[in-house]
Motif scaffolding. Structure first.
Motif, short mmCIF file in Angstrom:
data_model
loop_
_atom_site.label_atom_id
_atom_site.label_comp_id
_atom_site.label_asym_id
_atom_site.label_seq_id
_atom_site.Cartn_x
_atom_site.Cartn_y
_atom_site.Cartn_z
N SER A 76 0.80 -1.22 0.00
CA SER A 76 0.00 0.00 0.00
C SER A 76 0.83 1.26 0.00
O SER A 76 0.39 2.31 -0.51
CB SER A 76 -0.93 0.02 1.23
OG SER A 76 -1.78 -1.09 1.23
N TYR A 122 -7.85 6.90 -15.16
CA TYR A 122 -8.44 5.67 -14.64
C TYR A 122 -8.84 4.73 -15.77
O TYR A 122 -8.68 3.50 -15.66
CB TYR A 122 -9.67 6.01 -13.79
CG TYR A 122 -9.34 6.42 -12.38
CD1 TYR A 122 -8.94 5.47 -11.43
CD2 TYR A 122 -9.40 7.75 -12.00
CE1 TYR A 122 -8.62 5.84 -10.14
CE2 TYR A 122 -9.08 8.13 -10.70
CZ TYR A 122 -8.70 7.18 -9.77
OH TYR A 122 -8.37 7.55 -8.50
N LEU A 207 -4.22 6.18 -2.54
CA LEU A 207 -5.68 6.06 -2.64
C LEU A 207 -6.08 5.25 -3.87
O LEU A 207 -7.00 4.43 -3.81
CB LEU A 207 -6.31 7.45 -2.70
CG LEU A 207 -6.28 8.28 -1.42
CD1 LEU A 207 -6.85 9.67 -1.68
CD2 LEU A 207 -7.06 7.59 -0.31
N GLN A 208 -5.38 5.45 -4.98
CA GLN A 208 -5.72 4.74 -6.20
C GLN A 208 -5.43 3.25 -6.08
O GLN A 208 -6.25 2.42 -6.48
CB GLN A 208 -4.96 5.35 -7.38
CG GLN A 208 -5.43 6.73 -7.77
CD GLN A 208 -4.53 7.38 -8.81
OE1 GLN A 208 -3.77 6.71 -9.48
NE2 GLN A 208 -4.61 8.69 -8.94
N SER A 210 -5.30 1.51 -3.37
CA SER A 210 -6.28 0.95 -2.43
C SER A 210 -7.63 0.78 -3.12
O SER A 210 -8.34 -0.20 -2.87
CB SER A 210 -6.41 1.86 -1.21
OG SER A 210 -5.19 1.94 -0.50
N GLY A 211 -7.98 1.75 -3.97
CA GLY A 211 -9.25 1.65 -4.69
C GLY A 211 -9.28 0.46 -5.64
O GLY A 211 -10.28 -0.28 -5.69
N PHE A 214 -9.55 -2.66 -3.61
CA PHE A 214 -10.92 -2.77 -3.08
C PHE A 214 -11.85 -3.37 -4.13
O PHE A 214 -12.76 -4.14 -3.80
CB PHE A 214 -11.42 -1.39 -2.66
CG PHE A 214 -12.82 -1.39 -2.10
CD1 PHE A 214 -13.06 -1.75 -0.79
CD2 PHE A 214 -13.89 -1.02 -2.89
CE1 PHE A 214 -14.35 -1.76 -0.26
CE2 PHE A 214 -15.18 -1.02 -2.40
CZ PHE A 214 -15.41 -1.40 -1.07
N LEU A 215 -11.61 -3.03 -5.40
CA LEU A 215 -12.43 -3.56 -6.50
C LEU A 215 -12.00 -4.96 -6.92
O LEU A 215 -12.64 -5.55 -7.79
CB LEU A 215 -12.35 -2.62 -7.70
CG LEU A 215 -12.93 -1.21 -7.50
CD1 LEU A 215 -12.64 -0.34 -8.70
CD2 LEU A 215 -14.42 -1.28 -7.23
N GLY A 227 -6.79 -1.62 0.93
CA GLY A 227 -8.03 -1.60 0.15
C GLY A 227 -8.70 -2.97 0.13
O GLY A 227 -9.93 -3.07 0.23
N ASN A 231 -12.43 -4.34 1.52
CA ASN A 231 -13.33 -5.17 0.73
C ASN A 231 -13.74 -6.42 1.50
O ASN A 231 -14.91 -6.83 1.47
CB ASN A 231 -12.66 -5.55 -0.59
CG ASN A 231 -13.61 -6.28 -1.54
OD1 ASN A 231 -14.82 -6.10 -1.48
ND2 ASN A 231 -13.06 -7.10 -2.40
#
Length: 297
Positions: A76, A122, A207-208, A210-211, A214-215, A227, A231
């Protein structure tokens, strides 16, 4: 006055630097800091509450949340920092070459950057992940491929103003090589600008990543990542919200510390902002003195 005295006098900046330093050290020495093996499964402790042995409780597989939180610092934060360095290095080389030589070199390199930057970040990152496949390494590769062009364009603008300086023209007049001028005169004065834009991008990259995790596009189980931990805690977000608080608060605290320290460094490294800050502080102090003299305070 030393530029960095402004940083040391700012208590919040010192606190931010301490948070970043301690988090980094915890990630580097995770095997010695973490109380348990982050991949060790104890199904009998599934979603167990915090205890003296497991300070932050256990996740859906009975793994130690604190240990996974510590090990998650590596992908991370540390690996993101490595990707940032590679992006900045590539962008700096391209930006310095374009800003110094200009002409056809500048036109060619900037057109390449324009092509890359013409696509939404993105969307292109997702496209690269779709081509290379799901995985943390592929997300890092996508970051580097997309970020370097942005750094190159900003660094080019900084280098162009220094390339027209009198000392650079004098160096050319006495026969100094272009490589020598860039190493001795251009890069050192551009380093503060590079440091500021790098630090300001670090938090957004965390942040990206982790995003994406998360997905489910980033790091995969059984490895730990902030992230991905968010999830995994979604299924009990209403009954046991504390399992989302640990990784969520960690992301918020670390990114906030990085962003605040970045803003403080920008003020310290930019003489114009430094002067403006001191003027504002002087006005505040003068107003306080007047109010105190009038008995308002």
């Amino acid at each position: 006055m030393n530029r960095f005295q402004h940083v040391w006098k700012d208590k919040v900046a010192v606190l931010s630097l301490s948070i970043i330093s301690l988090t980094t050290m915890a990630g580097i020495f995770a095997p010695f800091v973490a109380p348990h093996d982050p991949a060790e499964v104890h199904m009998e402790l599934r979603f167990a509450s915090a205890s003296w042995e497991y300070l932050l409780g256990n996740d859906h597989l009975g793994r130690c949340v604190l240990s996974r939180l510590i090990y998650a610092i590596r992908p991370s934060m540390l690996w993101v920092f490595a990707a940032l360095l590679l992006s900045v290095l590539t962008g700096s080389i391209v930006g310095v070459l374009a800003g110094y030589f200009r002409g056809k070199t500048d036109a060619f390199l900037m057109r390449v950057c324009d092509v890359i930057l013409s696509f939404p970040g993105y969307v292109m990152t997702l496209a690269i992940i779709g081509i290379l496949g799901v995985g943390f390494e592929n997300v890092i590769i996508a970051f580097v491929l997309m970020k370097w062009a942005w750094f190159a364009r900003i660094i080019r603008a900084s280098v162009m103003q220094y390339a027209e300086s009198d000392y650079v023209k004098f160096s050319k007049a006495i026969g100094a090589s272009n490589l020598g001028i860039m190493i001795r005169h251009i890069i050192p004065v551009a380093l503060p600008d590079i440091a500021v834009i790098s630090s300001s991008s670090f938090g957004s990259m965390i942040l990206q990543i982790s995003g994406f995790s998360f997905l489910g596009l980033g790091i995969q189980a059984p490895e730990a990542e902030w992230g991905m931990m968010l999830n995994e805690a979604r299924e009990v977000m209403f009954s046991r919200p504390e399992f989302m608080l640990a990784p969520g608060l960690t992301i918020v605290i670390v990114v906030s510390a990085i962003n605040y320290l970045s803003d403080t460094l920008q003020v310290a490294l930019d003489p114009k902002l430094m002067t403006s800050t001191y003027k504002q502080q002087g006005l505040v102090r003068a107003s306080a003195v007047k109010l105190e003299g009038k008995g308002v305070a």
